[in-house]
Design an enzyme around this catalytic site. Structure first.
Site, mmCIF file in Angstrom:
data_model
loop_
_atom_site.group_PDB
_atom_site.id
_atom_site.type_symbol
_atom_site.label_atom_id
_atom_site.label_comp_id
_atom_site.label_asym_id
_atom_site.label_seq_id
_atom_site.Cartn_x
_atom_site.Cartn_y
_atom_site.Cartn_z
ATOM 1 C CG ASP A 1 -1.967 1.218 0.962
ATOM 2 O OD1 ASP A 1 -3.119 0.572 0.901
ATOM 3 O OD2 ASP A 1 -1.752 2.132 1.156
ATOM 4 C CB ILE A 2 0.910 4.203 -2.109
ATOM 5 C CG1 ILE A 2 2.022 5.024 -2.809
ATOM 6 C CG2 ILE A 2 -0.426 5.167 -2.020
ATOM 7 C CD1 ILE A 2 1.703 5.503 -4.214
ATOM 8 C CG ASN B 1 -12.412 0.066 3.440
ATOM 9 O OD1 ASN B 1 -12.935 -0.264 4.391
ATOM 10 N ND2 ASN B 1 -11.230 0.403 3.140
ATOM 11 N N GLY C 1 -15.667 4.165 3.065
ATOM 12 C CA GLY C 1 -14.654 4.824 2.653
ATOM 13 C C GLY C 1 -13.711 4.381 1.687
ATOM 14 C CD GLN C 2 -14.821 0.300 -3.071
ATOM 15 O OE1 GLN C 2 -16.021 -0.071 -2.702
ATOM 16 N NE2 GLN C 2 -14.293 -0.171 -4.322
ATOM 17 C CG HIS D 1 -8.454 -2.813 -2.737
ATOM 18 N ND1 HIS D 1 -9.377 -2.196 -3.302
ATOM 19 C CD2 HIS D 1 -8.376 -1.983 -1.408
ATOM 20 C CE1 HIS D 1 -9.676 -0.762 -2.882
ATOM 21 N NE2 HIS D 1 -9.010 -1.126 -1.810
ATOM 22 C CG LEU D 2 -7.943 -9.092 1.532
ATOM 23 C CD1 LEU D 2 -8.968 -8.902 2.490
ATOM 24 C CD2 LEU D 2 -7.827 -10.571 1.250
ATOM 25 C CG HIS D 3 -6.934 -2.670 2.709
ATOM 26 N ND1 HIS D 3 -6.250 -1.495 2.870
ATOM 27 C CD2 HIS D 3 -8.196 -2.359 2.307
ATOM 28 C CE1 HIS D 3 -6.916 -0.366 2.054
ATOM 29 N NE2 HIS D 3 -8.158 -1.133 1.581
HETATM 30 P P1 AMP Z 1 -10.027 1.681 0.122
HETATM 31 O O1 AMP Z 1 -10.321 2.756 0.691
HETATM 32 O O2 AMP Z 1 -10.214 0.452 0.737
HETATM 33 O O3 AMP Z 1 -10.227 2.016 -1.529
HETATM 34 O O4 AMP Z 1 -8.267 1.894 -0.054
HETATM 35 C C1 AMP Z 1 -7.488 2.298 -1.076
HETATM 36 C C2 AMP Z 1 -6.214 2.181 -0.677
HETATM 37 O O5 AMP Z 1 -5.203 2.094 -1.850
HETATM 38 C C3 AMP Z 1 -5.421 2.865 0.217
HETATM 39 O O6 AMP Z 1 -4.918 2.178 1.404
HETATM 40 C C4 AMP Z 1 -4.451 3.775 -0.724
HETATM 41 O O7 AMP Z 1 -3.109 3.993 0.146
HETATM 42 C C5 AMP Z 1 -4.111 2.674 -1.692
HETATM 43 N N1 AMP Z 1 -3.409 3.226 -2.850
HETATM 44 C C6 AMP Z 1 -4.079 4.067 -3.501
HETATM 45 N N2 AMP Z 1 -3.208 4.229 -4.688
HETATM 46 C C7 AMP Z 1 -2.283 3.519 -4.694
HETATM 47 C C8 AMP Z 1 -0.973 3.061 -5.526
HETATM 48 N N3 AMP Z 1 -0.758 3.827 -6.603
HETATM 49 N N4 AMP Z 1 -0.523 2.220 -4.851
HETATM 50 C C9 AMP Z 1 -0.419 1.298 -3.760
HETATM 51 N N5 AMP Z 1 -1.672 1.719 -3.149
HETATM 52 C C10 AMP Z 1 -2.512 2.708 -3.520
#
Ligand code: AMP
Ligand code: ZN
Length: 114
Positions: free
Chosen positions: A30-31, A87, A93-94, A100-102
């Site tokens: 995650d960035i 999310n 807060g998506q 995607h799975l965190h």
């Molecule tokens: P969500 O709220 O579940 O949609 O989370 C989106 C996640 O994607 C967040 O934790 C961001 O930090 C992550 N994210 C967004 N852009 C990138 C990227 N280019 N590379 C890696 N992670 C990203």
């Protein structure tokens, strides 16, 4: 999807630290990590969210968790524990509308995350 950041990462058109890839999923850092380990496990197929899942995607979602389990071992958090989050939509807060799975761990994770 051309305007999807995760599709661009999958296509090699945007940078990412990739930990795992097969024909169904990719996993990358995650960035903006919220903990020492924060990995996203992402289907290669562009599915907007759990709401956009179809019945044929059921094995794919299982595979996301199967990869999560292996990455947790590799990153040393299987025993200490980790949180798995998907999310869905506005109230969750998506931010990226590519499912995607965190996987979040390496420290005590507060709940809720905010
Ligand atoms: P969500 O709220 O579940 O949609 O989370 C989106 C996640 O994607 C967040 O934790 C961001 O930090 C992550 N994210 C967004 N852009 C990138 C990227 N280019 N590379 C890696 N992670 C990203
Ligand atoms: Zn996408």
């Amino acid at each position: 999807m051309a305007d999807c950041v995760f599709c661009r990462i999958i296509a090699g058109q945007a940078p990412a630290t990739v930990y795992y890839r097969d024909d169904q999923v990719i996993a990358f850092q995650d960035i903006r990590p919220v903990a020492p380990v924060h990995i996203l496990i992402v289907p290669i197929k562009h599915i907007e969210s759990i709401n956009a899942m179809s019945e044929e995607d059921k094995p794919l979602i299982g595979h996301l968790f199967w990869v999560a389990r292996q990455l947790a071992v590799q990153h040393g958090i299987a025993e200490s524990g980790y949180r798995s989050i998907i999310n869905t939509g506005r109230d969750a807060g998506q931010a990226v509308f590519h499912l995607h799975l965190h996987i979040i761990g390496g420290q005590r994770v507060r709940y809720p995350m905010g």
